[in-house]
Design a protein around this motif. Structure first.
Motif, short mmCIF file in Angstrom:
data_model
loop_
_atom_site.label_atom_id
_atom_site.label_comp_id
_atom_site.label_asym_id
_atom_site.label_seq_id
_atom_site.Cartn_x
_atom_site.Cartn_y
_atom_site.Cartn_z
N SER A 172 -76.54 -15.25 4.25
CA SER A 172 -76.69 -13.81 4.41
C SER A 172 -77.61 -13.49 5.58
O SER A 172 -77.33 -12.60 6.40
N LEU A 173 -78.72 -14.23 5.66
CA LEU A 173 -79.68 -13.99 6.74
C LEU A 173 -79.05 -14.28 8.11
O LEU A 173 -79.24 -13.52 9.07
N LEU A 174 -78.28 -15.39 8.16
CA LEU A 174 -77.60 -15.71 9.42
C LEU A 174 -76.63 -14.60 9.81
O LEU A 174 -76.48 -14.26 10.99
N LEU A 175 -75.96 -14.01 8.81
CA LEU A 175 -75.01 -12.94 9.11
C LEU A 175 -75.74 -11.70 9.61
O LEU A 175 -75.34 -11.08 10.60
N PHE A 176 -76.84 -11.33 8.95
CA PHE A 176 -77.60 -10.16 9.40
C PHE A 176 -78.12 -10.36 10.83
O PHE A 176 -78.18 -9.41 11.61
N LEU A 177 -78.46 -11.61 11.15
CA LEU A 177 -79.01 -11.90 12.49
C LEU A 177 -77.91 -12.12 13.53
O LEU A 177 -78.21 -12.44 14.69
N GLY A 178 -76.65 -11.99 13.13
CA GLY A 178 -75.54 -12.13 14.08
C GLY A 178 -75.25 -13.56 14.45
O GLY A 178 -74.62 -13.81 15.49
N LEU A 179 -75.68 -14.52 13.61
CA LEU A 179 -75.47 -15.94 13.93
C LEU A 179 -74.36 -16.57 13.10
O LEU A 179 -73.78 -17.59 13.50
N ALA A 180 -74.07 -15.99 11.94
CA ALA A 180 -73.16 -16.64 11.00
C ALA A 180 -71.78 -16.86 11.60
O ALA A 180 -71.16 -17.90 11.39
N GLU A 181 -71.25 -15.85 12.34
CA GLU A 181 -69.90 -16.00 12.88
C GLU A 181 -69.84 -17.10 13.93
O GLU A 181 -68.76 -17.62 14.22
N ARG A 182 -70.99 -17.48 14.49
CA ARG A 182 -71.00 -18.57 15.46
C ARG A 182 -71.23 -19.91 14.78
O ARG A 182 -70.75 -20.94 15.23
N PHE A 490 -81.68 -19.82 17.77
CA PHE A 490 -82.23 -19.52 16.45
C PHE A 490 -83.62 -18.89 16.57
O PHE A 490 -83.97 -17.99 15.81
N ASN A 491 -84.41 -19.40 17.52
CA ASN A 491 -85.79 -18.91 17.64
C ASN A 491 -85.83 -17.43 18.00
O ASN A 491 -86.63 -16.66 17.47
N ALA A 492 -84.93 -17.04 18.93
CA ALA A 492 -84.92 -15.62 19.34
C ALA A 492 -84.54 -14.72 18.18
O ALA A 492 -85.11 -13.64 17.98
N GLU A 522 -94.66 -16.10 9.85
CA GLU A 522 -93.86 -16.88 10.78
C GLU A 522 -92.51 -17.19 10.13
O GLU A 522 -92.46 -17.63 8.98
N VAL A 523 -91.46 -16.93 10.86
CA VAL A 523 -90.10 -17.15 10.35
C VAL A 523 -89.45 -18.26 11.16
O VAL A 523 -89.41 -18.18 12.39
N ASP A 524 -88.98 -19.27 10.48
CA ASP A 524 -88.24 -20.36 11.13
C ASP A 524 -86.83 -20.39 10.55
O ASP A 524 -86.66 -20.40 9.32
N ILE A 525 -85.86 -20.42 11.43
CA ILE A 525 -84.46 -20.45 11.01
C ILE A 525 -83.75 -21.55 11.78
O ILE A 525 -83.92 -21.68 13.00
N SER A 526 -82.99 -22.32 11.05
CA SER A 526 -82.17 -23.36 11.68
C SER A 526 -80.75 -23.18 11.19
O SER A 526 -80.43 -22.24 10.47
N ARG A 527 -79.92 -24.12 11.55
CA ARG A 527 -78.51 -24.06 11.16
C ARG A 527 -78.33 -24.07 9.63
O ARG A 527 -77.45 -23.40 9.09
#
Length: 637
Positions: A172-182, A490-492, A522-527
C-alpha cells in the motif's frame, strides 16, 4: 479542474421506518463532535461499509441490541475531482446485499472498488504476499486494503496500520508513493511465473533422474554404475551388449560346426549346410507371407465395419423419410418461442411464422425431401463401392493365405529332412548350445530393457531443453526488470513521506515547544520492506504514551501531504476516529493541538478538494473547520 481527490459530502442512513438521518461534510478539515457513545464511530462504520465492505450489514457485528435491525440502507455523496456520485447500500433489499449502487446502478463490491480506483487514477495491480517465489497467487491491491491507511479506526491505534499484514502495508505504501506500478510491473509478474516454471521443471528433472538411477543402475556394468544413468553410460552399455551377442552367435556357430564334424559323415555335411541355408530362407518367406496375410485380413475387417456403418445410416435415413411423410401434414399453429397461437399473416406470399417472403424455386415443401433423397443416393453409392472393395479384398486374403500355407509346407519339408542331422548334432553339442542360447536370451532381454532406458532418457533431455528455453526467456527479462528497479529512487520517495511526518511534528513544537523531544522520524523504504525509526530505534521501541499518538497522527499527515505530488497516488482523504483515551491519557486536551497542522495544510491551494474527517469530544475554538455536531444519540436503547 480539481485534482482527483476523494471527499465525502453527505452521509445518510435510512431507518426501517423510512425516516433518514444525515450528516454533511465539506472539503478541508471536518471535525465530527459529540460526547462519548453518541454514535460517531457507528457513523464512520457506515461510511466504511459504503466504501466496499463485503459484509451484509454494517452493524451485523454490533453489540448494541436492535441496531442491526434499526436501519435498512445507507448512502453517501462522493466527490472525485469535479464529479459527484451518490453511492448506496441496501442490505435489506433482495438481491442487493452484495452490491454497491452508484447513481442507482448496482455493482458487485469488487467491481465498485475497480470503478473507484479508476476514477481516482490509482493503478489496479497485484502484489506478492510474502515471498514472490512461494507459488501463491498474487492478491489484488484493492481499495479496501488502501482504506486501512486512509481510515484510522478508533479500535486500531496500536500500530502504524494495525492488524494489517506487513506485506499489505508495504504494498500500500509503495502504491501511495507511486512506486508499486514500477515494482509489481507486468514484466516482474511474468518473470516470477517463468522462474516458478523453471524451478518446477528442474525439481521434476532431478526427481526423474533419481528415480531412473534407482531403477536402471542394475542394468549398467560395474564400471559405469558409479557414473549413474546418462546418455554416455547407456550408450556404452548397449555397445558392450551388442558385442556380447555377436560373440555368443559366433561361438554357437563354432560349437555346431564342431559337432557336425564329429557326428555327421563327410558326404552329408554339404547337404546339411545347404538345408540350413534353405531353412533360413524359408523362415524369412514364412514371416513375410504371414505379415501380408495379416495385413489383408485387417484391411478386409476395416472395410466390413465401414459397410456395416453405411447400412445402419441408410436404415436411419429410411426411418427419417417415413417420419417426414407422417409429419408433413402437421401445421404450425403456435409460436415456438412464446407458445401463443399464430395469427395468419395477411400477405399470402410470405411465411406465416417469420413473415419473410417465400422463395419461388425450389418449393419450400420439397426442399427437405430433395435433401433426404440426395443423402440416401450418396449412401447407397458408397455402400455399393464398399461391397465391391470387400470382394477384391476377400480374393486377396485367399491368395495370401495360400501363399502362407505354401511357405509353411516348404519349411516343414526342410525341417523333416534336417531332423536326423539335428538329432545327431544335438546329441554331441546339446549342453553347450543350450547354455549359449540361455546366455543369448538373457542378453536379448537386457537389450530390450536398455532400449527402454534409452527412451526414458529422451524425457530427461526434453525436460532439460524446456528448462533451457525458459532460461533463454528469463535472462533478458531479468535484466529488464533489474534495470527498471535500478531506476526506482526509493530514497527520494521515502524522503517525501519523511518530510511530511517531520513537518507535522515541527508544527506541534511550533504550537507547544518541546512537545516532540525526540529525533526526527526517519523512513527507509526498499523493494520489499519499510521501516520507521526515531533516532536509531524502531518507533515502537523508542516511543511511548502520548508520543505514539503524535507519531501516528504524523503518519496520517505525511500520507495526506503526498496527495498533490505528481506521480503519487494518495487520494486526498483522511478519516481519523480519535480514541477518547490513548495509553491511559485523555485526548480531549490535545484535540485542537493535534488538528491545527491539518487545518494549515489543507488551507494550501494545492490541497483544494482534499478532506480530513476527524472525531472528537469538543474541538472548541478551532477556526477554518467545518463542524458536524452529533446532537442525537444514534444507538439503540
Amino acid at each position: 479542474m480539481s485534482a482527483s481527490f476523494l471527499s465525502i459530502r453527505t452521509l445518510e442512513r435510512r431507518l426501517a421506518t423510512g425516516n433518514v438521518e444525515s450528516l454533511t461534510f465539506k472539503p478541508g478539515v471536518n471535525v465530527f463532535v459529540g460526547r462519548p457513545n453518541t454514535g460517531k464511530t457507528k457513523w464512520l462504520q457506515t461510511l466504511d461499509f459504503l466504501l466496499g465492505d463485503t459484509g451484509a450489514n454494517p452493524y451485523e457485528q454490533s453489540n448494541e441490541e436492535g441496531l442491526a435491525a434499526k436501519y435498512d440502507a445507507a448512502a453517501a455523496t462522493l466527490c472525485i475531482a469535479d464529479e459527484t456520485f451518490r453511492i448506496e447500500r441496501r442490505w435489506r433489499e433482495t438481491g442487493a446485499k452484495g452490491k454497491v449502487f452508484v447513481d442507482d446502478e448496482g455493482m458487485l463490491v469488487r467491481d465498485f472498488q475497480h470503478w473507484l480506483m479508476e476514477k481516482l487514477g490509482i493503478p489496479l495491480l497485484n502484489f506478492p504476499r510474502g515471498n514472490p517465489m512461494s507459488g501463491q497467487t498474487w492478491p489484488e491491491l484493492s481499495f479496501r486494503t488502501l482504506l486501512r491507511h486512509i481510515f484510522r479506526q478508533q479500535r486500531f491505534w496500536s500500530g502504524l496500520v494495525d492488524q494489517q499484514a506487513d506485506t499489505e502495508q508495504h504494498a500500500s505504501l509503495l502504491l501511495f508513493l507511486g512506486l508499486a506500478e514500477r515494482i509489481y510491473s507486468e514484466d516482474y509478474g511474468k518473470l516470477v511465473n517463468l522462474k516458478l516454471k523453471s524451478m518446477r521443471l528442474r525439481a521434476r528433472r532431478e526427481q526423474y533422474s533419481e528415480t531412473l538411477n534407482d531403477l536402471a543402475s542394475g542394468l549398467l556394468d560395474s564400471e559405469d554404475a558409479p557414473l549413474g544413468v546418462n546418455e554416455a553410460t547407456v550408450t556404452a552399455a548397449m555397445k558392450r551388449l551388442r558385442d556380447t551377442v555377436e560373440r555368443l552367435h559366433t561361438r554357437r556357430g563354432e560349437v555346431l560346426a564342431a559337432a557336425s564334424n564329429i557326428s555327421l559323415p563327410a558326404s552329408d555335411r554339404s547337404r546339411v549346410t545347404e538345408l540350413g541355408h534353405a531353412r533360413a530362407a524359408a523362415l524369412e518367406e514364412v514371416t513375410a507371407a504371414r505379415q501380408k496375410r495379416q495385413g489383408a485380413e485387417d484391411r478386409l475387417a476395416e472395410v466390413r465395419r465401414y459397410r456395416a456403418d453405411l447400412a445402419a445410416e441408410i436404415e436411419r435415413m429410411g426411418r427419417v423419410a417415413d417420419a417426414s411423410q407422417l409429419l408433413a401434414d402437421l401445421k404450425v399453429t403456435h409460436c415456438p418461442a412464446c407458445d401463443q397461437g399464430i395469427i395468419p399473416y395477411l400477405k399470402p406470399d410470405h411465411c406465416f411464422v417469420c413473415h419473410q417472403h417465400l422463395p419461388e424455386e425450389p418449393e419450400i415443401s420439397g426442399l427437405g425431401e430433395v435433401r433426404l433423397r440426395f443423402e440416401q443416393d450418396r449412401l447407397n453409392a458408397e455402400l455399393l463401392e464398399a461391397e465391391e472393395l470387400i470382394s477384391v479384398l476377400e480374393r486377396d486374403v485367399d491368395k495370401q493365405t495360400e501363399a502362407s500355407q505354401a511357405a509353411d509346407e516348404k519349411l516343414r519339408t526342410i525341417e523333416v529332412e534336417l531332423a536326423p542331422a539335428r538329432r545327431a548334432v544335438a546329441a554331441v553339442a546339446q549342453a553347450d548350445v543350450s547354455a549359449i542360447d540361455v546366455a543369448l536370451g538373457k542378453a536379448a532381454e537386457r537389450q530390450r530393457q536398455m532400449d527402454r532406458v534409452a527412451a526414458a532418457l529422451e524425457l530427461g533431455k526434453s525436460l532439460t531443453e524446456q528448462v533451457q528455453a525458459l532460461e533463454d526467456e528469463i535472462n533478458p527479462l531479468q535484466e529488464k526488470v533489474d534495470e527498471a528497479n535500478r531506476s526506482v529512487d526509493f530514497n527520494a520517495a521515502a524522503q517525501k513521506l519523511e518530510d511530511g511526518m517531520n513537518a507535522y511534528l515541527a508544527a506541534l513544537n511550533a504550537q507547544r515547544p518541546e512537545t516532540w523531544k525526540h529525533s526526527p522520524v526517519e523512513v527507509d523504504i526498499s523493494r520489499s520492506t519499510n521501516s520507521f525509526r526515531v533516532g536509531r530505534k524502531r518507533w515502537q521501541i523508542a516511543l511511548g504514551g502520548t508520543d505514539s499518538l503524535y507519531f501516528l497522527m504524523a503518519y496520517q499527515y505525511g500520507l495526506l501531504s503526498l496527495s498533490p505530488v505528481p506521480g503519487m497516488h494518495y487520494p486526498g482523504l483522511s478519516i481519523i476516529d480519535v480514541p477518547g483515551e490513548f495509553s491511559g491519557e485523555e485526548v480531549k486536551d490535545s484535540e485542537n493541538f493535534i488538528v491545527q497542522p491539518f487545518i494549515d495544510l489543507l488551507a494550501e491551494e494545492a490541497f483544494e478538494g482534499a478532506q480530513l474527517i476527524i472525531t472528537g469530544a469538543s474541538f472548541e475554538g478551532l477556526k477554518g473547520v467545518h463542524v458536524q455536531k452529533q446532537t442525537h444519540v444514534h444507538v439503540a436503547r
